[in-house]
Write a protein that holds these residues in place. Structure first.
Motif, short mmCIF file in Angstrom:
data_model
loop_
_atom_site.label_atom_id
_atom_site.label_comp_id
_atom_site.label_asym_id
_atom_site.label_seq_id
_atom_site.Cartn_x
_atom_site.Cartn_y
_atom_site.Cartn_z
N ALA A 203 -6.44 19.59 -17.92
CA ALA A 203 -6.85 20.99 -17.89
C ALA A 203 -5.70 21.90 -18.31
O ALA A 203 -5.91 22.88 -19.03
N GLY A 204 -4.50 21.59 -17.88
CA GLY A 204 -3.33 22.39 -18.27
C GLY A 204 -3.07 22.34 -19.76
O GLY A 204 -2.74 23.36 -20.38
N HIS A 205 -3.22 21.18 -20.37
CA HIS A 205 -3.02 21.07 -21.81
C HIS A 205 -4.13 21.78 -22.59
O HIS A 205 -3.87 22.38 -23.64
N ILE A 206 -5.34 21.71 -22.10
CA ILE A 206 -6.44 22.42 -22.76
C ILE A 206 -6.20 23.93 -22.67
O ILE A 206 -6.39 24.66 -23.65
N PHE A 207 -5.78 24.42 -21.53
CA PHE A 207 -5.49 25.84 -21.37
C PHE A 207 -4.33 26.27 -22.27
O PHE A 207 -4.38 27.33 -22.91
N ALA A 208 -3.30 25.45 -22.35
CA ALA A 208 -2.15 25.76 -23.22
C ALA A 208 -2.58 25.77 -24.69
O ALA A 208 -2.14 26.63 -25.46
N GLU B 243 0.83 -1.20 0.00
CA GLU B 243 0.00 0.00 0.00
C GLU B 243 0.87 1.26 0.00
O GLU B 243 0.47 2.27 -0.55
N GLU B 244 2.03 1.21 0.60
CA GLU B 244 2.89 2.39 0.65
C GLU B 244 3.51 2.68 -0.71
O GLU B 244 3.86 3.82 -1.00
N LYS B 245 3.66 1.69 -1.56
CA LYS B 245 4.28 1.89 -2.86
C LYS B 245 3.31 2.49 -3.88
O LYS B 245 3.72 3.05 -4.87
N ARG B 246 2.01 2.35 -3.65
CA ARG B 246 1.02 2.85 -4.59
C ARG B 246 0.61 4.28 -4.24
O ARG B 246 0.59 4.65 -3.08
N PHE B 247 0.27 5.08 -5.29
CA PHE B 247 -0.27 6.41 -5.05
C PHE B 247 -1.73 6.28 -4.64
O PHE B 247 -2.43 5.40 -5.13
N PRO B 248 -2.21 7.19 -3.81
CA PRO B 248 -3.65 7.18 -3.49
C PRO B 248 -4.47 7.47 -4.75
O PRO B 248 -4.05 8.24 -5.61
N ARG B 249 -5.62 6.84 -4.85
CA ARG B 249 -6.44 6.97 -6.05
C ARG B 249 -6.86 8.42 -6.31
O ARG B 249 -6.86 8.89 -7.44
N GLY B 250 -7.21 9.16 -5.25
CA GLY B 250 -7.62 10.55 -5.40
C GLY B 250 -6.50 11.41 -5.97
O GLY B 250 -6.75 12.32 -6.77
N LEU B 251 -5.27 11.14 -5.57
CA LEU B 251 -4.13 11.89 -6.07
C LEU B 251 -3.93 11.63 -7.55
O LEU B 251 -3.66 12.56 -8.32
N VAL B 252 -4.07 10.40 -7.98
CA VAL B 252 -3.90 10.05 -9.39
C VAL B 252 -4.96 10.74 -10.23
O VAL B 252 -4.66 11.31 -11.29
N ILE B 253 -6.21 10.72 -9.77
CA ILE B 253 -7.30 11.35 -10.52
C ILE B 253 -7.08 12.86 -10.59
O ILE B 253 -7.25 13.47 -11.65
N ARG B 254 -6.69 13.47 -9.48
CA ARG B 254 -6.46 14.92 -9.46
C ARG B 254 -5.29 15.29 -10.37
O ARG B 254 -5.36 16.28 -11.12
N LEU B 255 -4.22 14.52 -10.35
CA LEU B 255 -3.07 14.78 -11.21
C LEU B 255 -3.46 14.67 -12.68
O LEU B 255 -3.08 15.51 -13.49
N PHE B 256 -4.23 13.64 -13.03
CA PHE B 256 -4.68 13.48 -14.41
C PHE B 256 -5.56 14.65 -14.83
O PHE B 256 -5.40 15.18 -15.93
N ALA B 257 -6.46 15.09 -13.96
CA ALA B 257 -7.35 16.21 -14.28
C ALA B 257 -6.55 17.49 -14.48
O ALA B 257 -6.82 18.26 -15.41
N TYR B 258 -5.56 17.75 -13.63
CA TYR B 258 -4.73 18.95 -13.77
C TYR B 258 -3.92 18.90 -15.06
O TYR B 258 -3.75 19.92 -15.73
#
Length: 57
Positions: free
Chosen positions: A38-43, A20-35
């Motif tokens: 969104a960053g590429h769309i803005f660019a 469990e310590e080696k995996r990223f939390p699911r919420g962090l992965v989803i938030r990172l993907f969304a950012y």
């Protein structure tokens, strides 16, 4: 009596915790993907604005 008949209670827990310590939390992965999306769309929007602005000269 052998050790297989009476396993130590804490024997299997460290392996599970380590996995469990080696995996990223699911919420962090989803938030990172969304950012990233969104960053590429803005660019792309900024690129489009500069491209259309350069054609107007």
């Amino acid at each position: 009596m052998s050790e297989t008949e009476h396993p130590v209670p804490g024997d299997g827990a460290p392996h599970h915790v380590m996995d469990e310590e080696k995996r990223f939390p699911r919420g962090l992965v989803i938030r990172l993907f969304a950012y990233l999306v969104a960053g590429h769309i803005f660019a792309a929007f900024l690129y489009l604005l500069f491209h259309l602005g350069a054609q107007g000269q």
